[in-house]
Design a protein around this motif. Structure first.
Motif, PDB file in Angstrom:
ATOM      1  N   ILE A  53       0.795  -1.259   0.065  1.00  0.00           N
ATOM      2  CA  ILE A  53       0.022  -0.017   0.071  1.00  0.00           C
ATOM      3  C   ILE A  53       0.787   1.224  -0.024  1.00  0.00           C
ATOM      4  O   ILE A  53       0.563   2.368  -0.653  1.00  0.00           O
ATOM      5  N   ASN A  54       1.759   1.096   0.872  1.00  0.00           N
ATOM      6  CA  ASN A  54       2.823   2.357   0.909  1.00  0.00           C
ATOM      7  C   ASN A  54       3.750   2.490  -0.305  1.00  0.00           C
ATOM      8  O   ASN A  54       3.676   3.790  -0.934  1.00  0.00           O
ATOM      9  N   HIS A  55       4.103   1.581  -0.977  1.00  0.00           N
ATOM     10  CA  HIS A  55       4.686   1.514  -1.924  1.00  0.00           C
ATOM     11  C   HIS A  55       3.875   2.325  -3.655  1.00  0.00           C
ATOM     12  O   HIS A  55       4.334   3.020  -4.201  1.00  0.00           O
ATOM     13  N   ILE A  56       2.632   1.610  -3.459  1.00  0.00           N
ATOM     14  CA  ILE A  56       1.683   1.914  -4.664  1.00  0.00           C
ATOM     15  C   ILE A  56       1.183   3.412  -4.383  1.00  0.00           C
ATOM     16  O   ILE A  56       0.998   4.233  -5.356  1.00  0.00           O
ATOM     17  N   ALA A  57       1.011   3.712  -2.898  1.00  0.00           N
ATOM     18  CA  ALA A  57       0.741   5.162  -2.923  1.00  0.00           C
ATOM     19  C   ALA A  57       1.603   6.279  -3.251  1.00  0.00           C
ATOM     20  O   ALA A  57       1.199   7.398  -3.689  1.00  0.00           O
ATOM     21  N   LYS A  58       2.882   5.886  -3.407  1.00  0.00           N
ATOM     22  CA  LYS A  58       4.085   6.689  -3.682  1.00  0.00           C
ATOM     23  C   LYS A  58       4.009   6.646  -5.470  1.00  0.00           C
ATOM     24  O   LYS A  58       5.170   7.245  -5.820  1.00  0.00           O
ATOM     25  N   GLY A  59       3.204   5.891  -6.108  1.00  0.00           N
ATOM     26  CA  GLY A  59       3.381   5.836  -7.613  1.00  0.00           C
ATOM     27  C   GLY A  59       3.922   4.529  -8.089  1.00  0.00           C
ATOM     28  O   GLY A  59       4.204   4.417  -9.163  1.00  0.00           O
ATOM     29  N   GLY A  60       4.357   3.668  -7.021  1.00  0.00           N
ATOM     30  CA  GLY A  60       5.063   2.514  -7.733  1.00  0.00           C
ATOM     31  C   GLY A  60       3.820   1.155  -8.066  1.00  0.00           C
ATOM     32  O   GLY A  60       2.728   1.534  -8.302  1.00  0.00           O
ATOM     33  N   ARG A  61       4.580   0.175  -8.261  1.00  0.00           N
ATOM     34  CA  ARG A  61       3.744  -0.718  -8.678  1.00  0.00           C
ATOM     35  C   ARG A  61       4.213  -2.213  -7.950  1.00  0.00           C
ATOM     36  O   ARG A  61       5.150  -2.343  -7.612  1.00  0.00           O
ATOM     37  N   TYR A  62       3.470  -3.288  -7.820  1.00  0.00           N
ATOM     38  CA  TYR A  62       3.892  -4.433  -6.756  1.00  0.00           C
ATOM     39  C   TYR A  62       3.070  -5.633  -7.157  1.00  0.00           C
ATOM     40  O   TYR A  62       1.718  -5.699  -7.546  1.00  0.00           O
ATOM     41  N   LEU A  63       3.650  -6.570  -7.213  1.00  0.00           N
ATOM     42  CA  LEU A  63       3.370  -7.955  -7.398  1.00  0.00           C
ATOM     43  C   LEU A  63       3.978  -8.811  -6.325  1.00  0.00           C
ATOM     44  O   LEU A  63       5.103  -8.928  -6.186  1.00  0.00           O
ATOM     45  N   SER A  64       2.922  -9.377  -5.444  1.00  0.00           N
ATOM     46  CA  SER A  64       3.449 -10.366  -4.331  1.00  0.00           C
ATOM     47  C   SER A  64       4.393 -11.435  -4.732  1.00  0.00           C
ATOM     48  O   SER A  64       4.288 -12.074  -5.593  1.00  0.00           O
ATOM     49  N   GLU A  65       5.185 -11.736  -3.951  1.00  0.00           N
ATOM     50  CA  GLU A  65       6.333 -12.553  -3.949  1.00  0.00           C
ATOM     51  C   GLU A  65       5.573 -13.876  -4.480  1.00  0.00           C
ATOM     52  O   GLU A  65       6.417 -14.544  -5.493  1.00  0.00           O
ATOM     53  N   GLU A  66       4.728 -14.351  -3.902  1.00  0.00           N
ATOM     54  CA  GLU A  66       4.126 -15.695  -4.016  1.00  0.00           C
ATOM     55  C   GLU A  66       3.754 -15.784  -5.494  1.00  0.00           C
ATOM     56  O   GLU A  66       3.963 -16.732  -6.472  1.00  0.00           O
ATOM     57  N   VAL A  67       2.826 -14.805  -5.929  1.00  0.00           N
ATOM     58  CA  VAL A  67       2.606 -14.567  -7.337  1.00  0.00           C
ATOM     59  C   VAL A  67       3.777 -14.666  -8.477  1.00  0.00           C
ATOM     60  O   VAL A  67       3.783 -15.132  -9.542  1.00  0.00           O
ATOM     61  N   THR A  68       4.822 -13.745  -8.232  1.00  0.00           N
ATOM     62  CA  THR A  68       5.933 -13.576  -9.070  1.00  0.00           C
ATOM     63  C   THR A  68       6.785 -15.048  -9.246  1.00  0.00           C
ATOM     64  O   THR A  68       7.101 -15.478 -10.115  1.00  0.00           O
ATOM     65  N   MET A  69       6.938 -15.823  -8.104  1.00  0.00           N
ATOM     66  CA  MET A  69       7.637 -16.903  -8.078  1.00  0.00           C
ATOM     67  C   MET A  69       6.558 -18.033  -9.060  1.00  0.00           C
ATOM     68  O   MET A  69       7.202 -18.815  -9.721  1.00  0.00           O
ATOM     69  N   GLY A  70       5.540 -17.903  -8.673  1.00  0.00           N
ATOM     70  CA  GLY A  70       4.485 -18.979  -9.519  1.00  0.00           C
ATOM     71  C   GLY A  70       4.535 -18.784 -10.962  1.00  0.00           C
ATOM     72  O   GLY A  70       4.882 -19.735 -11.674  1.00  0.00           O
ATOM     73  N   LEU A  71       4.549 -17.248 -11.255  1.00  0.00           N
ATOM     74  CA  LEU A  71       4.932 -16.883 -12.929  1.00  0.00           C
ATOM     75  C   LEU A  71       6.041 -17.588 -13.352  1.00  0.00           C
ATOM     76  O   LEU A  71       6.328 -18.048 -14.547  1.00  0.00           O
ATOM     77  N   ILE A  72       7.181 -17.036 -12.447  1.00  0.00           N
ATOM     78  CA  ILE A  72       8.575 -17.634 -12.861  1.00  0.00           C
ATOM     79  C   ILE A  72       8.696 -19.201 -12.928  1.00  0.00           C
ATOM     80  O   ILE A  72       9.069 -19.702 -14.069  1.00  0.00           O
ATOM     81  N   ASN A  73       8.142 -20.123 -11.751  1.00  0.00           N
ATOM     82  CA  ASN A  73       8.041 -21.324 -11.851  1.00  0.00           C
ATOM     83  C   ASN A  73       7.360 -21.904 -13.344  1.00  0.00           C
ATOM     84  O   ASN A  73       7.786 -22.901 -13.904  1.00  0.00           O
ATOM     85  N   LYS A  74       6.289 -21.504 -13.647  1.00  0.00           N
ATOM     86  CA  LYS A  74       5.512 -21.628 -14.709  1.00  0.00           C
ATOM     87  C   LYS A  74       6.428 -21.328 -16.034  1.00  0.00           C
ATOM     88  O   LYS A  74       6.099 -22.370 -16.999  1.00  0.00           O
ATOM     89  N   SER A  75       6.865 -20.436 -16.106  1.00  0.00           N
ATOM     90  CA  SER A  75       7.704 -20.002 -17.458  1.00  0.00           C
ATOM     91  C   SER A  75       8.764 -21.148 -17.573  1.00  0.00           C
ATOM     92  O   SER A  75       9.274 -21.685 -18.446  1.00  0.00           O
TER      93      SER A  75
END
Length: 219
Positions: A118-140
């Motif tokens: 929330i803090n990161h995005i409120a400052k203008g950033g983007r965020y993808l949770s670690e679990e989802v990120t690793m899931g996409l990497i493992n799928k690739s």
């Protein structure tokens, strides 16, 4: 220091109250509204409620999370939308960001990750949770090892709720167990299961699960 004003859209009351309690406990957060569907969220914003961040589930009645993201991004571009869901499939992650979401989290994350996001995005950033990120990497990685299996892209047009049921079927839950987890009737779950079989042109549930794994809909 001004507080980050948060609108929470979540159709399960117990979950919504728990998230609200956590966020209100942070010195720089203020939950200015909490609703159980996307339409009420849009109505609150349209009425003039000042909101910085919307946190939304995907599976909701009366305008689901994906439609809410589209509406907010189109009409209120200064508001940042974060998805908080149990759905971690690639199809929904990509759709959420395509429609304008700034963050995507799964519901088993820790409170520290939610607060950071929330803090990161409120400052203008983007965020993808670690679990989802690793899931996409493992799928690739898995796809790179399965070059002998050719998968043609298709448009299955599955709803958020159908994908939610599909994931639970893939984990071995029965219709009755799924109905209890999703607060749906057993008949409704059976209808979703049959829709999944029909849309994927599968012969039965095992064939449906095999299809879903091969197409990357579930892991």
């Amino acid at each position: 220091m001004s507080k980050i004003r948060i609108l929470l859209a979540e159709d399960h009351l117990v979950v919504r109250n728990g998230i609200k309690l956590l966020l209100d406990g942070q010195a720089n957060f203020e939950v200015v509204a909490d609703v159980d569907n996307g339409k009420d969220a849009i109505d609150k914003i349209t009425s003039g409620l000042a909101v910085d961040v919307v946190i939304t589930d995907l599976s909701m009645n009366n305008m689901d999370g994906l439609q809410l993201i589209k509406e907010v991004s189109l009409n209120f571009p200064s508001i940042h939308v974060i998805v908080l869901t149990m759905l971690d499939c690639e199809q929904h992650v990509l759709k959420a960001f395509e429609y304008g979401a700034k963050g995507y989290l799964v519901k088993n994350i820790g409170s520290e990750e939610l607060i950071f996001c929330i803090n990161h995005i409120a400052k203008g950033g983007r965020y993808l949770s670690e679990e989802v990120t690793m899931g996409l990497i493992n799928k690739s990685i898995a796809y790179s090892k399965m070059k002998n299996i050719e998968v043609d892209p298709i448009d299955i047009d599955l709803s958020s709720r159908e994908l939610e049921v599909l994931e639970l079927l893939g984990e071995g839950y029965t219709n009755l167990e799924i109905s209890k987890k999703l607060f749906l009737s057993k008949r409704t779950v059976e209808g979703h299961r049959q829709n999944l079989i029909d849309k994927t042109k599968s012969k039965n549930t095992p064939a449906l699960i095999k299809f879903a794994v091969l197409k990357g809909l579930i892991q």
